[in-house]
Design an enzyme around this catalytic site. Structure first.
Site, PDB file in Angstrom:
ATOM      1  N   CYS A  51       0.843  -1.198   0.000  1.00  0.00           N
ATOM      2  CA  CYS A  51       0.000   0.000   0.000  1.00  0.00           C
ATOM      3  C   CYS A  51       0.883   1.254   0.000  1.00  0.00           C
ATOM      4  CB  CYS A  51      -0.894  -0.006   1.236  1.00  0.00           C
ATOM      5  SG  CYS A  51      -2.050   1.392   1.290  1.00  0.00           S
ATOM      6  N   ASP A  53       0.415   3.746   1.731  1.00  0.00           N
ATOM      7  CA  ASP A  53       0.386   4.294   3.095  1.00  0.00           C
ATOM      8  C   ASP A  53       1.805   4.598   3.594  1.00  0.00           C
ATOM      9  OD1 ASP A  53       0.286   4.391   6.044  1.00  0.00           O
ATOM     10  OD2 ASP A  53      -1.800   3.809   5.784  1.00  0.00           O
ATOM     11  N   ARG A  55       3.017   4.778   6.345  1.00  0.00           N
ATOM     12  CA  ARG A  55       3.470   4.048   7.536  1.00  0.00           C
ATOM     13  C   ARG A  55       3.966   2.637   7.223  1.00  0.00           C
ATOM     14  NH1 ARG A  55      -2.192   4.790  10.440  1.00  0.00           N
ATOM     15  NH2 ARG A  55      -2.741   4.217   8.306  1.00  0.00           N
TER      16      ARG A  55
HETATM   17 CO    CO Z   1      -3.401   1.150   3.079  1.00  0.00          CO
END
Ligand code: CO
Length: 219
Positions: A51, A53, A55
């Protein structure tokens, strides 16, 4: 180039560039041939599909250095058979770099998966997240039987990683690689933001005949 102290964006970028210089210096001090070796050759043994993302950075959470993992990331780690971007990454990784493992990694608490689950509207991205909604619709019963939203979301994060790993395995790229006898496996993982731990979902797909076994993990 003029440096404007009242331009916050420029200051932020300057800070990044300073950090970069610091990193390059410290890295070269610790290992003087680090950059010359990397420049001459790229031979990662892994491909990561994860992903976007912020993080979930592949290298950091696996403790790998630059040069050790080839990476493709998009919102909610989706693998679609008509996505030329993702397919090109997979093809280059399999046929040119000859990676031995492809990791499809989801993560708990994924905002993309959450939006798909709740049918939230964010604009253009809703079209992309339809692919995750398809996963949800195919597995609605086992997601819905869970009592709270967090458990449902995390279940869908796992199911999505499993299904996207199957999508990788079903590409002509992997099918052709296996029929040539190339040693390559596809693995579904899920990352826990809470403690930084990665978990395997199933035993992975090491050949065309493993796909059906892997599919049993869904639902
Ligand atoms: Co995600």
């Amino acid at each position: 180039m003029a440096h404007s102290t009242d331009n916050l964006n420029a200051d932020e970028l300057d800070r990044l560039l300073q950090q970069n210089r610091h990193w390059a210096k410290v890295t070269a001090q610790a290992q003087p041939d680090f950059f010359t070796k990397l420049e001459s050759q790229q031979s990662p043994r892994f491909l990561w599909i994860g992903c976007s993302d912020s993080r979930v950075p592949a290298n950091q959470i696996l403790g790998l250095l630059p040069g050790e993992i080839f990476v493709h990331r998009n919102v909610a780690n989706v693998v679609v058979h008509s996505d030329l971007n993702c397919l090109s990454v997979v093809q280059y990784a399999v046929e040119v770099l000859k990676v031995e493992h492809i990791i499809v990694c989801g993560h708990y608490g994924c905002g993309g998966v959450n939006a798909a689950l709740l049918g939230q509207k964010f604009g253009l991205i809703d079209n992309w997240l339809r692919h995750v909604q398809d996963v949800y619709k195919r597995n609605q019963t086992c997601v819905f039987e869970l009592s709270d939203h967090k458990s449902r979301l995390n279940k869908l994060c796992e199911l999505n990683a499993l299904e996207q790993a199957i999508n990788v395995a079903e590409t002509t790229i992997l099918q052709d690689a296996w029929s040539r006898g190339q040693q390559i496996s596809v693995h579904a993982l899920v990352y826990d933001l809470h403690d930084g731990i990665l978990k395997r979902l199933g035993r992975g797909i090491a050949g065309a005949t493993d796909i059906e076994t892997h599919r049993l993990l869904l639902a």
